[in-house]
Structure formats: structure tokens, C-alpha cells
Design a protein around this motif. Structure first.
Motif, mmCIF file in Angstrom:
data_model
loop_
_atom_site.group_PDB
_atom_site.id
_atom_site.type_symbol
_atom_site.label_atom_id
_atom_site.label_comp_id
_atom_site.label_asym_id
_atom_site.label_seq_id
_atom_site.Cartn_x
_atom_site.Cartn_y
_atom_site.Cartn_z
ATOM 1 N N PRO A 138 66.827 -19.890 -10.669
ATOM 2 C CA PRO A 138 66.219 -20.251 -9.384
ATOM 3 C C PRO A 138 64.807 -19.730 -9.206
ATOM 4 C CG PRO A 138 68.469 -19.451 -9.092
ATOM 5 C CD PRO A 138 68.104 -19.215 -10.517
ATOM 6 N N ALA A 139 64.537 -18.539 -9.744
ATOM 7 C CA ALA A 139 63.235 -17.936 -9.508
ATOM 8 C C ALA A 139 62.177 -18.416 -10.491
ATOM 9 C CB ALA A 139 63.349 -16.406 -9.593
ATOM 10 N N GLN A 140 62.572 -19.189 -11.486
ATOM 11 C CA GLN A 140 61.652 -19.602 -12.525
ATOM 12 C C GLN A 140 60.941 -20.893 -12.132
ATOM 13 O OE1 GLN A 140 63.520 -20.227 -16.254
ATOM 14 N NE2 GLN A 140 61.654 -20.616 -17.376
ATOM 15 N N ALA A 141 59.745 -21.053 -12.652
ATOM 16 C CA ALA A 141 59.054 -22.322 -12.481
ATOM 17 C C ALA A 141 59.863 -23.421 -13.153
ATOM 18 C CB ALA A 141 57.658 -22.236 -13.094
ATOM 19 N N ALA A 142 59.665 -24.636 -12.727
ATOM 20 C CA ALA A 142 60.440 -25.751 -13.266
ATOM 21 C C ALA A 142 60.284 -25.823 -14.781
ATOM 22 C CB ALA A 142 59.969 -27.052 -12.635
ATOM 23 N N GLU A 143 61.383 -26.026 -15.458
ATOM 24 C CA GLU A 143 61.373 -26.107 -16.909
ATOM 25 C C GLU A 143 60.665 -27.369 -17.349
ATOM 26 O OE1 GLU A 143 64.668 -26.386 -20.502
ATOM 27 O OE2 GLU A 143 65.188 -25.525 -18.554
ATOM 28 N N PRO A 144 59.838 -27.266 -18.414
ATOM 29 C CA PRO A 144 59.169 -28.468 -18.907
ATOM 30 C C PRO A 144 60.194 -29.543 -19.263
ATOM 31 C CG PRO A 144 58.280 -26.499 -19.953
ATOM 32 C CD PRO A 144 59.483 -26.071 -19.177
ATOM 33 N N ALA A 177 71.133 -16.838 -31.319
ATOM 34 C CA ALA A 177 70.546 -18.176 -31.187
ATOM 35 C C ALA A 177 69.473 -18.193 -30.107
ATOM 36 C CB ALA A 177 71.640 -19.199 -30.872
ATOM 37 N N TYR A 178 69.728 -17.533 -28.985
ATOM 38 C CA TYR A 178 68.735 -17.483 -27.909
ATOM 39 C C TYR A 178 67.494 -16.701 -28.333
ATOM 40 C CZ TYR A 178 72.142 -19.339 -24.573
ATOM 41 O OH TYR A 178 73.036 -20.135 -23.908
ATOM 42 N N GLU A 179 67.705 -15.622 -29.059
ATOM 43 C CA GLU A 179 66.542 -14.845 -29.508
ATOM 44 C C GLU A 179 65.656 -15.668 -30.429
ATOM 45 O OE1 GLU A 179 67.917 -11.158 -31.128
ATOM 46 O OE2 GLU A 179 68.081 -10.208 -29.155
ATOM 47 N N GLN A 180 66.283 -16.426 -31.334
ATOM 48 C CA GLN A 180 65.477 -17.267 -32.217
ATOM 49 C C GLN A 180 64.815 -18.390 -31.440
ATOM 50 O OE1 GLN A 180 64.798 -16.516 -35.535
ATOM 51 N NE2 GLN A 180 63.210 -18.000 -34.943
ATOM 52 N N ALA A 181 65.519 -18.913 -30.418
ATOM 53 C CA ALA A 181 64.899 -19.926 -29.562
ATOM 54 C C ALA A 181 63.679 -19.349 -28.863
ATOM 55 C CB ALA A 181 65.904 -20.441 -28.532
ATOM 56 N N ALA A 182 63.772 -18.106 -28.434
ATOM 57 C CA ALA A 182 62.633 -17.459 -27.779
ATOM 58 C C ALA A 182 61.458 -17.303 -28.736
ATOM 59 C CB ALA A 182 63.059 -16.089 -27.249
ATOM 60 N N ARG A 183 61.762 -16.960 -29.977
ATOM 61 C CA ARG A 183 60.678 -16.814 -30.968
ATOM 62 C C ARG A 183 60.047 -18.168 -31.277
ATOM 63 N NH1 ARG A 183 64.802 -13.285 -33.143
ATOM 64 N NH2 ARG A 183 64.219 -11.109 -32.730
ATOM 65 N N ASN A 195 54.004 -21.598 -27.821
ATOM 66 C CA ASN A 195 53.440 -21.314 -26.489
ATOM 67 C C ASN A 195 54.226 -22.035 -25.399
ATOM 68 O OD1 ASN A 195 51.621 -19.930 -24.838
ATOM 69 N ND2 ASN A 195 50.194 -21.662 -24.749
ATOM 70 N N ASP A 196 55.526 -22.054 -25.550
ATOM 71 C CA ASP A 196 56.437 -22.728 -24.622
ATOM 72 C C ASP A 196 56.824 -21.740 -23.517
ATOM 73 O OD1 ASP A 196 58.656 -23.861 -23.323
ATOM 74 O OD2 ASP A 196 59.396 -24.813 -25.158
ATOM 75 N N PRO A 197 56.607 -22.065 -22.242
ATOM 76 C CA PRO A 197 56.918 -21.125 -21.165
ATOM 77 C C PRO A 197 58.397 -20.802 -21.021
ATOM 78 C CG PRO A 197 56.319 -23.276 -20.262
ATOM 79 C CD PRO A 197 56.006 -23.313 -21.720
ATOM 80 N N ARG A 198 59.263 -21.549 -21.703
ATOM 81 C CA ARG A 198 60.693 -21.240 -21.621
ATOM 82 C C ARG A 198 61.066 -19.969 -22.369
ATOM 83 N NH1 ARG A 198 63.778 -25.621 -24.251
ATOM 84 N NH2 ARG A 198 61.977 -25.549 -25.652
ATOM 85 N N ARG A 199 60.143 -19.372 -23.100
ATOM 86 C CA ARG A 199 60.515 -18.228 -23.935
ATOM 87 C C ARG A 199 61.058 -17.063 -23.113
ATOM 88 N NH1 ARG A 199 55.009 -18.739 -23.809
ATOM 89 N NH2 ARG A 199 53.691 -16.920 -23.325
#
Length: 302
Positions: free
Chosen positions: A38-44, A104-110, A116-120
């Protein structure tokens, strides 16, 4: 006097919220993790060329998560990037396989960081909550620290991450640092009732019932109909010796949300209060109050 003391002991030993409960918005269920916090900007938006495959993977998680793992793994090998890894993490979450989900999430973050994806930041938070669900609070802290280090993090999301980090610190037994995280979150998300709820729970753990009462009152002002908040308010009232208020709040939860975990805990507390009022023998010595025995919290937040 003895029935009052017995009732106080009953409140202290009856079911109540976990000492630092999970934030319900942080549940690691596929339905919650597939959408931004909820607190995050809209996901691309998902790129059109992979949108159908991404949606198919999410749909498969709800039907057959084991097959979704196969699909997401093959997609990852083909270059699916962070979207494939997120779907893989969600599939592992559906099976409560927390360690591979967190990985899996950690690798997605990397991957997201490299692009330069703001979802990281959100991926790091999802990883941290998966580590918490798997009883790995040290790894959870590292993931939350990575989220906090993300450039241009919004204040609302930063506050939510501090709440998650506080829960990990409590799991590590580091209450002073947990308090610092929660106080920082309260500065950033002062209108969030769950922040005040978690702060009250921590104050209760710290045996600071004055602060616990102040903070749970604020949570109630912001979320009067939340059964978890009301349950904790009842427990704090009882521990402060206000048995009438404790009973009123427990009854409100028991009658308003009877089929929830909070409702069942409230019903048990009311039953215990009734037992000590009816069965206390005249002249009997009251039992010594003992620390509350908390139920196991749900497997976890976000």
C-alpha cells in the motif's frame, strides 16, 4: 479483592496477541505479494510482450504451485528476469518453502537493481518476510537493510520496512534496536494504525504499560474496527488492572469477529474471566500472575 486478583491473573495467562505480531499487510501469500504494498508507488506495468506469460504463471500458482515452479524455472532459464524469479518466489511461498522463496526474491531484487527497476526494494522486502517466515531473522535483517539502502525510497515505504525490521529484531531478542526501528516508522507513517499497534505490542513486551496504553489508544483511533488492535487493547487494559474495560473490549472482538483468530482468543479470555469470577473460593490465595502465554503467530507478514 481475591476475585479481582484472580481475574488479573486470568488476563495475563489467557490467549492474547503475539508479543510482536506480524503486520497483516505483509502476509507472504501469493495474492498479496503479486501486488505492490500500500505504501509503495504504483508498480511499473508488466511489459506487454510478457504480460500473458506472467499472468499465466500467477494463475498456475493458485491452481498447481508445483507446476508453476516448473514453468517459472523454465522461463527464468529463457531470460525471464525478475518477473520469472518473482513468479518462482510466489510459487514457493504457496508451498511454504520459505528458503527457496527468499532466495528467488533476492535474485529478483538483484536483477531489478541491475535493470534500475524500482521494484527492487519491494523484492528485498518480500525476501525479508520470507526469511522471517522461515525463522531466519538474521537473513531477514540483511534483506530489510538492502531495501532501506535503495535510492529514492519513499518515506511511507521506508516506514513500512522499519516495521518489518523491528519484527526481525524482536525475533533476534534485540528489543532496543526494535524500538528504534518502530519509533522511526512512527515518524514516517504516523497515520498507520498497524505501526501504533506494533509499538504497543513492543511496549508491552518491554513492560512499559503506560506507553503500551498510549500507543494502542492511538491505534484504536485509527482502526476502531480492527479485531487484532481491539484484542491487544483489551489485554493491555487487563494488565493495567482495568478488568471492566478488558472485558468490554474482549466482548467486542468476540461478538464482532467470532471466526477470526482474534475473535477466538477473545472468547477464550472471556471464558477464563467468567471461570475465575464463578469458581474463586472464598478466602483462597490468588495465583501469582505470570507472563502471558502467547499463541504462535501466523507464519508471517507481507
Amino acid at each position: 479483592m481475591i476475585p479481582i486478583l484472580l481475574a488479573l491473573a486470568a488476563v495475563q495467562t489467557s490467549p492474547a496477541p503475539p508479543l510482536i505480531p506480524p503486520d497483516p499487510r505483509r502476509s507472504p501469500t501469493p495474492e498479496r505479494q503479486a501486488t505492490p504494498a500500500p505504501a509503495q508507488a504504483a508498480e511499473p506495468e508488466v511489459p506487454p510482450e510478457i504480460a500473458d506469460r506472467y499472468r499465466a504463471c500467477l494463475d498456475l500458482i493458485r491452481a498447481t504451485p508445483e507446476r508453476a515452479i516448473e514453468m517459472a524455472s523454465a522461463w527464468r532459464v529463457e531470460g525471464g528476469g525478475s518477473y520469472a524469479r518473482q513468479c518462482l518466489g510466489l510459487a514457493y511461498v504457496a508451498l511454504e518453502r520459505w528458503e527457496p522463496a527468499a532466495s528467488a526474491y533476492e535474485q529478483a531484487a538483484r536483477d531489478a537493481q541491475a535493470a534500475n527497476d524500482p521494484r527492487r526494494a519491494d523484492f528485498w522486502v518480500q525476501a525479508g518476510n520470507a526469511w522471517l517466515a522461515g525463522d531466519e531473522p538474521t537473513r531477514a535483517v540483511l534483506a530489510f537493510d538492502a531495501a532501506l539502502a535503495t535510492p529514492n525510497l519513499t518515506d511511507p515505504l521506508r516506514g513500512e520496512v522499519h516495521l518489518d525490521r523491528a519484527r526481525a529484531m524482536v525475533a533476534l531478542g534485540n528489543l532496543p534496536t526494535a524500538r528504534q526501528d518502530i519509533d522511526r516508522a512512527l515518524q514516517l507513517v504516523a497515520s498507520d494504525p498497524i505501526a501504533w499497534y506494533l509499538s504497543a505490542a513492543l511496549a508491552r513486551r518491554e513492560n512499559d504499560l503506560d506507553r503500551a496504553q498510549t500507543d494502542i489508544r492511538r491505534a484504536l483511533e485509527l482502526a476502531a474496527d480492527n479485531p487484532d488492535v481491539t484484542l491487544l487493547a483489551g489485554t493491555i487494559a487487563g494488565q493495567r488492572g482495568d478488568m471492566a474495560e478488558a472485558e468490554r473490549l474482549y466482548r467486542r472482538v468476540a461478538e464482532g469477529a467470532p471466526n477470526t483468530e482474534a475473535g477466538r482468543a477473545a472468547q477464550a479470555s472471556l471464558a477464563t474471566l467468567r471461570e475465575v469470577e464463578v469458581d474463586a473460593p472464598a478466602g483462597a490465595s490468588p495465583p501469582q500472575p505470570t507472563p502471558a502465554q502467547q499463541p504462535e503467530p501466523p507464519r508471517q507478514s507481507r
